[in-house]
Design an enzyme around this catalytic site. Structure first.
Site, mmCIF file in Angstrom:
data_model
loop_
_atom_site.group_PDB
_atom_site.id
_atom_site.type_symbol
_atom_site.label_atom_id
_atom_site.label_comp_id
_atom_site.label_asym_id
_atom_site.label_seq_id
_atom_site.Cartn_x
_atom_site.Cartn_y
_atom_site.Cartn_z
ATOM 1 N N HIS A 72 38.057 35.912 45.215
ATOM 2 C CA HIS A 72 38.844 34.680 45.423
ATOM 3 C C HIS A 72 38.435 34.013 46.736
ATOM 4 C CE1 HIS A 72 42.944 32.585 44.710
ATOM 5 N NE2 HIS A 72 42.140 31.811 45.416
ATOM 6 N N LEU A 75 34.341 28.209 48.736
ATOM 7 C CA LEU A 75 33.143 27.884 49.521
ATOM 8 C C LEU A 75 33.003 26.382 49.733
ATOM 9 C CD1 LEU A 75 30.447 30.390 48.146
ATOM 10 C CD2 LEU A 75 31.799 30.545 50.250
ATOM 11 N N ASN A 106 38.150 24.200 42.834
ATOM 12 C CA ASN A 106 38.919 23.038 43.331
ATOM 13 C C ASN A 106 38.132 22.295 44.410
ATOM 14 O OD1 ASN A 106 39.221 25.147 45.154
ATOM 15 N ND2 ASN A 106 41.270 24.509 45.798
ATOM 16 N N ASP A 164 42.581 27.257 40.294
ATOM 17 C CA ASP A 164 43.223 27.723 41.523
ATOM 18 C C ASP A 164 43.320 26.626 42.572
ATOM 19 O OD1 ASP A 164 44.327 29.872 43.251
ATOM 20 O OD2 ASP A 164 42.633 29.247 44.474
ATOM 21 N N HIS A 191 46.712 30.789 39.364
ATOM 22 C CA HIS A 191 47.490 30.413 40.559
ATOM 23 C C HIS A 191 48.917 30.158 40.070
ATOM 24 C CE1 HIS A 191 48.057 28.026 44.435
ATOM 25 N NE2 HIS A 191 49.048 27.568 43.689
ATOM 26 N N HIS A 244 46.610 36.185 44.200
ATOM 27 C CA HIS A 244 47.460 36.259 45.406
ATOM 28 C C HIS A 244 48.946 36.478 45.139
ATOM 29 C CE1 HIS A 244 47.725 32.079 44.216
ATOM 30 N NE2 HIS A 244 46.606 31.727 44.802
ATOM 31 N N ASP A 324 41.299 34.888 49.264
ATOM 32 C CA ASP A 324 41.694 33.474 49.186
ATOM 33 C C ASP A 324 41.210 32.738 50.443
ATOM 34 O OD1 ASP A 324 42.681 31.095 48.299
ATOM 35 O OD2 ASP A 324 44.801 31.602 48.532
ATOM 36 N N HIS A 328 39.458 25.148 56.417
ATOM 37 C CA HIS A 328 39.783 23.742 56.659
ATOM 38 C C HIS A 328 39.330 23.386 58.062
ATOM 39 C CE1 HIS A 328 42.147 23.164 53.032
ATOM 40 N NE2 HIS A 328 42.805 24.282 53.281
HETATM 41 ZN ZN LIG Z 1 45.694 29.863 44.691
#
Ligand SMILES: [Zn+2]
Length: 445
Positions: A72, A75, A106, A164, A191, A244, A324, A328
């Site tokens: 999870h 990248l 995503n 996710d 998710h 998660h 996960d 950012h």
């Molecule tokens: Zn998630």
């Protein structure tokens, strides 16, 4: 013979390989990208000439384990290279002892076509320091409205399917996704969150959300969706994997579902078994980090939730540990708490945070290595990975469980958003080997 192609021996370490039930001192021989042999005193039995034909890594005082697999990871390619790239993200993975990552869909645009799956896999081979697997999006643009052709995504090389970052809110669409995934033999990575219950939530509904005067994210936002998707998985007999898992109620649901024979799997993230919401600083920032670095989805929960996650990992209710990793840029994380994006980086800290559970006696050494290598390999159907059996891929992690260090302001990831900056940590990867080739060596770093 080019030096890089010489066989490699990792000698003198403690080999911890749950699948071959091995936990003791042995040497590991890697040849032509495969595990060629694991046995005591392989090195000392070689003659001088044979030794000259081998590269050698001294693993005295270290554990030698199957390469860690993180199922999870974000990248951020394509489209968000200001946060992370395949190059920087896989460098962080290598530093963290992780030899295979699964990157999520995503992105901008979302990885929701066969061409994009192929493109990211190609970039992974070109730019990746470790193996890069790709999740294809379940729905077009992750909008939860139109189901993608999962069969074609699988044929293009998608290892799993996931929206996710977002839940699939339409239950009928999720049901059809599970049926389509079943035909491909690949799991849906779920998710589990109800958008309407989460609404504008920022932190766990509890003391920290109150103190910071932001809307809370209730535990039942996760539990309701977990319950729905377990029911769907039972109804269609589909490969559902819960991402998660963070709250006690969801851990209980997974445990009961497994007891009833429903074929689901689940993962826990290191931050959820390390931090709780009362660890979130009162003020807008501590010395090392900003409060928004504690903001992730699902959020840091209450003490009893953390206990449940650890108990779930220990009894196998939660199969795997996955980070996960959600990088950012500082520009985004220094916005007001309610405006900052969700997520923290995790590739370099997963190993010490999990070792801390072993240190505390909550997980055995074997369990830890199983949750970080064999289990994700099993969930993702990676037949050649997750063990040091003869013939397996030569992905190996050499772990120094005693090394003491702290995460500083500069790291291999492109982003710094973690509340663990400045925290004292114990244990790190000393050498990370992918396909028989050392891609990271602590001494050279
Ligand atoms: Zn998630």
């Amino acid at each position: 013979v080019p030096r890089a192609h010489k066989p490699l021996i990792i000698r003198g370490g403690r080999v911890v390989d749950p699948l071959s039930r091995r936990d003791g001192r042995a040497d590991v021989l890697l040849k032509k990208g495969r595990i060629a042999a694991v046995a005591p005193r392989l090195w000392s039995s070689l003659g001088v000439r044979a030794r000259n034909n081998h590269r050698v890594i001294d693993a005295t005082g270290c554990w030698v384990t199957p390469g860690l697999i993180d199922m999870h990871v974000h990248l951020r390619e394509p489209g968000q290279s200001e946060n992370e790239t395949i190059g920087t993200g896989t460098r962080a993975a290598a530093h963290g002892g992780i030899t295979t990552v699964l990157t999520m869909a995503n992105t901008y645009p979302a990885i929701d076509t066969p061409d994009l799956v192929r493109e990211i896999r190609k970039r992974g081979r070109r730019d990746g320091l470790v193996n890069v697997l790709v999740a294809g999006a379940v729905t077009r643009g992750l909008r939860g409205e139109r189901l993608n052709d999962l069969k074609r995504l699988a044929q293009a090389g998608a290892t799993a399917f996931s929206d996710d970052g977002r839940p699939v809110m339409n239950a009928e669409l999720m049901r059809r996704a599970l049926i389509a995934a079943r035909e491909t033999g690949r799991p849906v990575l779920d998710h589990a969150e109800d958008d309407n219950l989460t609404a504008d939530g920022v932190l766990n509904a509890g003391p920290a959300a109150k103190r910071h005067r932001v809307p809370g994210i209730p535990w039942h936002s996760e539990a309701v969706m977990t319950m729905r998707d377990i029911a769907l998985a039972e109804a269609v007999g589909a490969p559902l994997h819960l991402c998660h898992v963070s709250c006690a109620a969801a851990v209980d649901m997974v445990r009961q579902a497994k007891a009833r024979g429903i074929a689901i799997t689940a993962e826990a993230a290191p931050h959820h078994f390390t931090l709780i919401d009362t660890d979130i600083p009162h003020a807008t920032g501590c010395r090392h980090c900003v409060v928004a670095d504690y903001k992730m989805k699902p959020p840091l929960r209450a003490r009893r939730d953390r206990e449940a996650v650890i108990a779930g990992l220990a009894d196998g209710t939660l199969d795997a540990i996955a980070t996960d990793h959600a990088p950012h840029s500082p520009a985004k994380k220094t916005r007001a708490l309610s405006e900052a994006p969700f997520g923290m980086i995790g590739l370099e800290t997963a190993l010490p945070l999990t070792l801390a559970l072993v240190e505390k006696g909550r997980l055995t050494r074997q369990q830890m290595v199983e949750r970080m290598s064999a289990a994700p390999a099993r969930i993702l159907n990676l037949k050649e990975k997750g063990s040091l059996a003869r013939g397996a891929d030569a992905d190996v992690t050499v772990i120094d469980p005693e090394a003491r260090w702290g995460l500083s302001g500069h790291s291999s990831s492109k982003s710094r958003n973690t509340p663990l900056l400045g925290r004292r940590l114990r244990g790190w990867a000393r050498t990370t080997i992918v396909g028989g080739r050392p891609v990271f060596n602590r001494e050279d770093a």
